[in-house]
Scaffold this motif. Structure first.
Motif, PDB file in Angstrom:
ATOM      1  N   UNK A   1      29.156 -22.041  -3.236  1.00  0.00           N
ATOM      2  CA  UNK A   1      29.565 -21.301  -4.441  1.00  0.00           C
ATOM      3  C   UNK A   1      30.391 -22.199  -5.354  1.00  0.00           C
ATOM      4  N   UNK A   2      31.304 -22.953  -4.768  1.00  0.00           N
ATOM      5  CA  UNK A   2      32.128 -23.856  -5.585  1.00  0.00           C
ATOM      6  C   UNK A   2      31.279 -24.958  -6.217  1.00  0.00           C
ATOM      7  N   UNK A   3      30.315 -25.458  -5.452  1.00  0.00           N
ATOM      8  CA  UNK A   3      29.464 -26.517  -5.994  1.00  0.00           C
ATOM      9  C   UNK A   3      28.665 -26.007  -7.190  1.00  0.00           C
ATOM     10  N   UNK A   4      28.165 -24.760  -7.084  1.00  0.00           N
ATOM     11  CA  UNK A   4      27.429 -24.199  -8.219  1.00  0.00           C
ATOM     12  C   UNK A   4      28.377 -24.019  -9.401  1.00  0.00           C
ATOM     13  N   UNK A   5      29.548 -23.511  -9.121  1.00  0.00           N
ATOM     14  CA  UNK A   5      30.538 -23.321 -10.194  1.00  0.00           C
ATOM     15  C   UNK A   5      30.846 -24.674 -10.864  1.00  0.00           C
ATOM     16  N   UNK A   6      31.039 -25.713 -10.071  1.00  0.00           N
ATOM     17  CA  UNK A   6      31.282 -27.042 -10.638  1.00  0.00           C
ATOM     18  C   UNK A   6      30.114 -27.470 -11.523  1.00  0.00           C
ATOM     19  N   UNK A   7      28.906 -27.155 -11.059  1.00  0.00           N
ATOM     20  CA  UNK A   7      27.720 -27.501 -11.844  1.00  0.00           C
ATOM     21  C   UNK A   7      27.674 -26.740 -13.162  1.00  0.00           C
ATOM     22  N   UNK A   8      28.046 -25.468 -13.124  1.00  0.00           N
ATOM     23  CA  UNK A   8      28.044 -24.661 -14.345  1.00  0.00           C
ATOM     24  C   UNK A   8      29.070 -25.184 -15.342  1.00  0.00           C
ATOM     25  N   UNK A   9      30.188 -25.667 -14.822  1.00  0.00           N
ATOM     26  CA  UNK A   9      31.259 -26.166 -15.691  1.00  0.00           C
ATOM     27  C   UNK A   9      30.937 -27.531 -16.285  1.00  0.00           C
ATOM     28  N   UNK A  10      30.081 -28.284 -15.604  1.00  0.00           N
ATOM     29  CA  UNK A  10      29.823 -29.662 -16.017  1.00  0.00           C
ATOM     30  C   UNK A  10      28.794 -29.702 -17.137  1.00  0.00           C
ATOM     31  N   UNK A  11      29.108 -30.295 -18.266  1.00  0.00           N
ATOM     32  CA  UNK A  11      28.087 -30.454 -19.304  1.00  0.00           C
ATOM     33  C   UNK A  11      26.988 -31.393 -18.794  1.00  0.00           C
ATOM     34  N   UNK A  12      25.789 -31.199 -19.270  1.00  0.00           N
ATOM     35  CA  UNK A  12      24.699 -32.055 -18.830  1.00  0.00           C
ATOM     36  C   UNK A  12      23.994 -31.487 -17.626  1.00  0.00           C
ATOM     37  N   UNK A  13      23.177 -32.319 -17.010  1.00  0.00           N
ATOM     38  CA  UNK A  13      22.278 -31.850 -15.947  1.00  0.00           C
ATOM     39  C   UNK A  13      22.999 -31.813 -14.602  1.00  0.00           C
ATOM     40  N   UNK A  14      22.899 -30.666 -13.945  1.00  0.00           N
ATOM     41  CA  UNK A  14      23.484 -30.502 -12.609  1.00  0.00           C
ATOM     42  C   UNK A  14      22.399 -30.104 -11.626  1.00  0.00           C
ATOM     43  N   UNK A  15      22.412 -30.753 -10.464  1.00  0.00           N
ATOM     44  CA  UNK A  15      21.545 -30.311  -9.361  1.00  0.00           C
ATOM     45  C   UNK A  15      22.431 -29.877  -8.214  1.00  0.00           C
ATOM     46  N   UNK A  16      22.231 -28.660  -7.756  1.00  0.00           N
ATOM     47  CA  UNK A  16      22.859 -28.210  -6.518  1.00  0.00           C
ATOM     48  C   UNK A  16      21.736 -27.984  -5.534  1.00  0.00           C
TER      49      UNK A  16
END
Ligand code: SF4
Length: 257
Positions: free
Chosen positions: A174-189
């Protein structure tokens, strides 16, 4: 966030996908995002059924093409938050080219990949992430091709935020997804999930708990790096054990947050 009128869902008993969807929705909720400003996009496969159970505008698109559709949404409506649900076959085989170029372009998307190491919905065929030696419909004598390391691939291709957990690691995921949502640009979880029907049945991990334990303790990628670490060998570039993550601070290309 859940559409009650779509229940019961179609996932097999013991499937890990529901946990990942729940983690993702909790992360989205914690951002204060709403169904009015959030779009979920998926391709085809068990994982890609996810948007159908969510109360929001969503796109259930063609096999492997979730990222192009999501890119179109983001470019035309940069004010919307765009989250992609995908699986290892959808993302890394049919959609492989879209995946690496979206990483390279650093499009402002969050991609949650449920990696069950196999094509679950279409009959248990081997995917680009099927581990060496694993049995699938198309590798009845054991897979003889090395798998993609999805997280390492995303890092190498330029993604801004990359993390790997399993459906066992609910808080961390859950935290990793949240970090991804907060990060501008492309995130892969990358969320490694148990698939007791597809992967598990073919590989003597029929019970969901057995596959969860296997994921947790014996995930093939993790084993490989652990053995090398124990032997005192240097890890190769891109070695990516479960639970580690990479975050860059590159601006998202051409898309205002
Ligand atoms: Fe889940 Fe596997 Fe069943 Fe698909 S085939 S719903 S991934 S357990």
């Amino acid at each position: 966030w859940f559409r009650q009128d779509r229940l019961p869902h179609i996932y097999c008993t013991g499937c890990g996908n529901g946990t990942v969807i729940n983690c993702t929705l909790n992360a989205v909720n914690s951002m204060g995002w709403t169904p009015e400003n959030t779009v979920f996009v998926s391709g085809i496969g068990c994982s890609s059924r996810a948007p159908g159970y969510i109360v929001t505008d969503s796109l259930h698109t063609t096999h492997g093409r979730a990222i192009p559709f999501a890119t179109g949404v983001k470019l035309s409506r940069p004010d919307l938050h765009v989250v992609v649900f995908t699986g290892d076959g959808d993302l890394a085989a049919i959609g492989g080219n879209h995946f690496i170029h979206a990483c390279r372009r650093n499009i402002d998307l969050t991609v949650v990949c449920m990696n069950n190491y196999i094509y679950g919905m279409t009959g248990g065929q081997g995917s680009p992430c099927t581990p060496l030696g694993a049995v699938s419909t198309t590798t009845p004598y054991g897979c003889n091709e090395p798998p993609f390391d999805l997280a390492a691939l995303a890092v190498a291709a330029g993604a801004n935020h990359v993390a790997r957990w399993t459906s066992y690691h609910v808080k961390e995921l859950t935290k990793a997804v949240r970090d991804g949502l907060e990060t501008p640009g492309f995130s892969l979880i990358e969320a490694v999930v148990q698939c007791p029907t597809g992967y598990g049945r073919k590989n003597k991990l029929r019970e969901a708990g057995a596959m969860v334990g296997w994921m947790r303790d014996h995930a093939v990628l993790r084993q490989r790096w652990q053995r090398m670490q124990e032997a005192g060998e240097p890890l190769p570039p891109g070695a990516f054990p479960v639970g580690e993550f990479v975050r860059r601070n590159l601006p998202a290309t051409g898309v205002p947050k």
